[in-house]
Design a protein around this motif. Structure first.
Motif, PDB file in Angstrom:
ATOM      1  N   ARG A 159     -11.409   1.132  -2.725  1.00  0.00           N
ATOM      2  CA  ARG A 159     -12.209   1.603  -3.854  1.00  0.00           C
ATOM      3  C   ARG A 159     -11.549   1.278  -5.188  1.00  0.00           C
ATOM      4  O   ARG A 159     -11.517   2.093  -6.108  1.00  0.00           O
ATOM      5  CB  ARG A 159     -12.470   3.107  -3.745  1.00  0.00           C
ATOM      6  CG  ARG A 159     -13.340   3.515  -2.574  1.00  0.00           C
ATOM      7  CD  ARG A 159     -14.774   3.090  -2.778  1.00  0.00           C
ATOM      8  NE  ARG A 159     -15.389   3.768  -3.915  1.00  0.00           N
ATOM      9  CZ  ARG A 159     -16.584   3.490  -4.392  1.00  0.00           C
ATOM     10  NH1 ARG A 159     -17.276   2.508  -3.865  1.00  0.00           N
ATOM     11  NH2 ARG A 159     -17.083   4.149  -5.413  1.00  0.00           N
ATOM     12  N   ALA A 216     -11.724  -1.493  -8.275  1.00  0.00           N
ATOM     13  CA  ALA A 216     -12.552  -2.565  -8.816  1.00  0.00           C
ATOM     14  C   ALA A 216     -11.798  -3.885  -8.777  1.00  0.00           C
ATOM     15  O   ALA A 216     -10.667  -3.973  -9.262  1.00  0.00           O
ATOM     16  CB  ALA A 216     -12.966  -2.230 -10.251  1.00  0.00           C
ATOM     17  N   SER A 223     -11.212  -5.546  -5.796  1.00  0.00           N
ATOM     18  CA  SER A 223     -10.592  -5.724  -4.483  1.00  0.00           C
ATOM     19  C   SER A 223     -11.677  -5.688  -3.414  1.00  0.00           C
ATOM     20  O   SER A 223     -12.427  -4.720  -3.318  1.00  0.00           O
ATOM     21  CB  SER A 223      -9.553  -4.630  -4.214  1.00  0.00           C
ATOM     22  OG  SER A 223      -9.034  -4.730  -2.902  1.00  0.00           O
ATOM     23  N   VAL A 224     -11.768  -6.759  -2.606  1.00  0.00           N
ATOM     24  CA  VAL A 224     -12.791  -6.856  -1.558  1.00  0.00           C
ATOM     25  C   VAL A 224     -12.133  -7.408  -0.298  1.00  0.00           C
ATOM     26  O   VAL A 224     -11.379  -8.384  -0.351  1.00  0.00           O
ATOM     27  CB  VAL A 224     -13.963  -7.762  -1.987  1.00  0.00           C
ATOM     28  CG1 VAL A 224     -14.975  -7.901  -0.855  1.00  0.00           C
ATOM     29  CG2 VAL A 224     -14.647  -7.215  -3.227  1.00  0.00           C
ATOM     30  N   GLN A 228      -8.354 -10.300  -4.254  1.00  0.00           N
ATOM     31  CA  GLN A 228      -8.212  -9.506  -5.473  1.00  0.00           C
ATOM     32  C   GLN A 228      -8.590 -10.344  -6.683  1.00  0.00           C
ATOM     33  O   GLN A 228      -8.305 -11.539  -6.737  1.00  0.00           O
ATOM     34  CB  GLN A 228      -6.767  -9.014  -5.634  1.00  0.00           C
ATOM     35  CG  GLN A 228      -6.267  -8.173  -4.480  1.00  0.00           C
ATOM     36  CD  GLN A 228      -4.783  -7.887  -4.579  1.00  0.00           C
ATOM     37  OE1 GLN A 228      -4.028  -8.664  -5.158  1.00  0.00           O
ATOM     38  NE2 GLN A 228      -4.364  -6.766  -4.015  1.00  0.00           N
ATOM     39  N   ALA A 249     -15.439  -9.702  -5.843  1.00  0.00           N
ATOM     40  CA  ALA A 249     -14.217  -9.184  -6.472  1.00  0.00           C
ATOM     41  C   ALA A 249     -14.227  -9.468  -7.968  1.00  0.00           C
ATOM     42  O   ALA A 249     -13.867  -8.608  -8.777  1.00  0.00           O
ATOM     43  CB  ALA A 249     -12.995  -9.807  -5.804  1.00  0.00           C
ATOM     44  N   GLY A 276     -16.946  -7.271  -9.563  1.00  0.00           N
ATOM     45  CA  GLY A 276     -16.525  -5.879  -9.587  1.00  0.00           C
ATOM     46  C   GLY A 276     -15.500  -5.597 -10.663  1.00  0.00           C
ATOM     47  O   GLY A 276     -15.546  -4.561 -11.328  1.00  0.00           O
ATOM     48  N   SER A 277     -14.573  -6.519 -10.854  1.00  0.00           N
ATOM     49  CA  SER A 277     -13.579  -6.331 -11.909  1.00  0.00           C
ATOM     50  C   SER A 277     -14.220  -6.408 -13.287  1.00  0.00           C
ATOM     51  O   SER A 277     -13.868  -5.636 -14.188  1.00  0.00           O
ATOM     52  CB  SER A 277     -12.484  -7.392 -11.776  1.00  0.00           C
ATOM     53  OG  SER A 277     -11.518  -7.257 -12.792  1.00  0.00           O
ATOM     54  N   ARG A 317     -16.600  -1.979 -11.059  1.00  0.00           N
ATOM     55  CA  ARG A 317     -17.258  -1.397  -9.902  1.00  0.00           C
ATOM     56  C   ARG A 317     -16.621  -1.963  -8.637  1.00  0.00           C
ATOM     57  O   ARG A 317     -15.872  -2.932  -8.689  1.00  0.00           O
ATOM     58  CB  ARG A 317     -18.760  -1.696  -9.912  1.00  0.00           C
ATOM     59  CG  ARG A 317     -19.510  -1.109 -11.104  1.00  0.00           C
ATOM     60  CD  ARG A 317     -20.974  -1.498 -11.044  1.00  0.00           C
ATOM     61  NE  ARG A 317     -21.718  -0.983 -12.196  1.00  0.00           N
ATOM     62  CZ  ARG A 317     -23.014  -1.204 -12.393  1.00  0.00           C
ATOM     63  NH1 ARG A 317     -23.705  -1.936 -11.515  1.00  0.00           N
ATOM     64  NH2 ARG A 317     -23.624  -0.714 -13.458  1.00  0.00           N
ATOM     65  N   SER A 318     -16.954  -1.348  -7.510  1.00  0.00           N
ATOM     66  CA  SER A 318     -16.386  -1.806  -6.240  1.00  0.00           C
ATOM     67  C   SER A 318     -17.364  -1.522  -5.112  1.00  0.00           C
ATOM     68  O   SER A 318     -18.310  -0.737  -5.263  1.00  0.00           O
ATOM     69  CB  SER A 318     -15.046  -1.107  -5.962  1.00  0.00           C
ATOM     70  OG  SER A 318     -15.243   0.286  -5.784  1.00  0.00           O
ATOM     71  N   LEU A 330     -22.504  -3.204  -5.527  1.00  0.00           N
ATOM     72  CA  LEU A 330     -21.319  -2.630  -6.165  1.00  0.00           C
ATOM     73  C   LEU A 330     -21.691  -1.316  -6.847  1.00  0.00           C
ATOM     74  O   LEU A 330     -22.752  -1.191  -7.452  1.00  0.00           O
ATOM     75  CB  LEU A 330     -20.753  -3.612  -7.201  1.00  0.00           C
ATOM     76  CG  LEU A 330     -20.260  -4.967  -6.665  1.00  0.00           C
ATOM     77  CD1 LEU A 330     -19.922  -5.902  -7.800  1.00  0.00           C
ATOM     78  CD2 LEU A 330     -19.047  -4.769  -5.760  1.00  0.00           C
TER      79      LEU A 330
END
Length: 455
Positions: free
Chosen positions: A292, A294, A296-297, A313, A378, A381-382, A386-387, A454
């Motif tokens: 969790r 942001a 990182s997947v 990442q 990733a 999200g960054s 969000r993640s 996300l």
């Protein structure tokens, strides 16, 4: 009447150190491989004069009449090494092991020799780079100081081959092939002619005696094994030991294998006590993965035939520079540029004024297009802070149109994801696969749909 070769005449030529192509005069660029400034002189080629003398025709055998006998194999003592070799060392085979300086080639070879030998029949370790005292210190550090290995400190090729044939060890290690010197061949140790001649004689000795020989090879700054390119064609097996010298993870990759598949890799770890097998090979790269966070997947890549769970990442942050910085570690930089363009065009995520950093955790190198979706998520999200929900992972190839494409070996990827503790997987829309029990899947057709997951 058939021409027969007689009376070889020596002549000095120029040889490309990359591919071994010979030239009569100097050229700035090799016409064979395209390398610049790769010609070296001092090697000797042979010109054969032919006389018209009758020669008997060779005898042929029908292929279906040839007995297909599986070769017997000797375990290296490390299951991951045996996996890459196709089950173990084949008698009379020649294995070439390459890798960056300090990556652990000599340590791995010493440990394999120690496991292959016995007090009654010790393995032979021939070194032309280190003294007996240096080898003794390393052997004590990695726990290989035992009577199962005998050491020969010698750089003369004739002496090395004579020792191998007289002692007939279960395994002979030559560290390294670039230090051997054949007095009958022009050039110094490490020159293309010397390396090619040394490997040819070692291959002949291995086939005649049935002794497996492990050669350690230096690599150039481009990552290729030093010496003529024909070197890799002469041996039976070519292995590369990869990894980050600062980290502890090592990846043993099979580039060529005449006795098995080349689509497998071995996962190892290196610590002060030597190279060891990891407890959970397929999940070593995701241990300590951030949940969790942001940017990182989790994903599952297929390096050859082996699925490996990996954490991707990303870090995207605004910049005032007119030329934003893009950095990729473990992933091709050109692929990062493509993903950024697709995110901006198809998913409406503006990254033109952001520095973007992309990293494959654990020092793993990712060339599989199936990690595209995880890398794009990733980055997105960054950028949006969000993640994906906890326990989620993503796999899929991203096309230029923003579509999420199917990937190879999806069943194996899902099985590895379930074992790694993934609860939910994001997949391409038209994927046909068997979903393991307890694993839930969400299918997406476009990258924009995936970005919408996300939160």
């Amino acid at each position: 009447m058939t021409a027969v070769a007689t009376r070889p005449a020596a002549r000095t030529v120029l040889v490309c150190s990359s591919c071994g192509l010979e030239f009569a005069k100097w050229a700035g660029r090799c016409s064979g491989c395209g390398e610049w400034n790769s010609l070296v002189e001092g090697s000797t080629a042979t010109t054969w004069k032919r006389d018209a003398v009758p020669r008997a025709a060779g005898r042929t055998v029908a292929l279906e009449a040839v007995a297909a006998v599986l070769p017997g194999r000797q375990s290296s003592g490390l299951a991951e090494v045996d996996r890459v070799l196709g089950g173990g060392l084949v008698p009379g085979s020649v294995v070439l092991l390459g890798g960056d300086p300090g990556i652990g080639k000599s340590t791995l070879a010493l440990q394999v020799a120690q496991r292959c030998g016995s007090p009654e029949s010790a393995a032979l370790y021939c070194s032309g780079e280190e003294s007996a005292e240096q080898l003794g210190l390393r052997a004590r550090r990695v726990g290989c100081a035992s009577p199962t290995v005998h050491v020969l400190i010698e750089g003369d090729l004739d002496t090395v081959i004579a020792t191998i044939e007289s002692r007939h060890p279960p395994l002979a290690v030559v560290d390294s092939v670039q230090t051997l010197l054949d007095a009958t061949v022009a050039g110094g140790p490490g020159s293309p002619s010397q390396v090619r001649g040394a490997v040819a004689r070692l291959v002949a000795a291995a086939k005649a005696s049935g002794i497996p020989i492990l050669l350690i090879g230096h690599v150039t700054k481009d990552g290729a094994i030093a010496g003529p390119r024909t070197l890799e064609h002469m041996v039976d097996v070519v292995l590369y030991l990869e990894g980050d010298r600062i980290g502890d993870q090592r990846l043993l990759r099979g580039i060529k294998n005449r006795f098995g598949s080349t689509g497998d890799v071995g996962l190892l770890a290196m610590d002060p006590s030597g190279i060891r097998e990891v407890d959970r090979p397929g999940r070593a790269a995701v241990e300590g993965a951030a949940e969790r966070v942001a940017g990182s997947v989790l994903t599952v890549t297929c390096d050859g035939l082996r699925p490996i769970a990996v954490e991707v990442q990303a870090l995207a942050l605004p910049t005032s520079s007119a030329f934003p910085h893009r950095t990729a570690s473990g992933i091709d930089l050109n692929r990062l540029h493509v993903l950024l363009a697709v995110l901006e065009k198809r998913a409406r995520i503006g990254l033109g004024k952001s520095d973007v950093f992309l990293n494959a955790a654990g020092g793993v190198r990712l060339t599989d297009p199936g990690v595209d979706l995880a890398a794009a998520l990733a980055i997105a999200g960054s950028a949006r802070n969000r993640s994906l929900p906890e326990g989620w992972a993503a796999v899929g190839e991203v096309g230029l149109g923003g579509e999420v494409r199917r990937v190879a070996r999806l069943d194996a990827r899902l099985g590895e994801a379930a074992v790694a503790g993934v609860a939910h997987m994001v997949l391409p829309q038209r994927s046909e696969c068997r979903i393991p029990a307890g694993l839930h899947c969400t299918r997406v057709a476009t990258l924009a749909e995936a970005v919408g997951l996300l939160s």
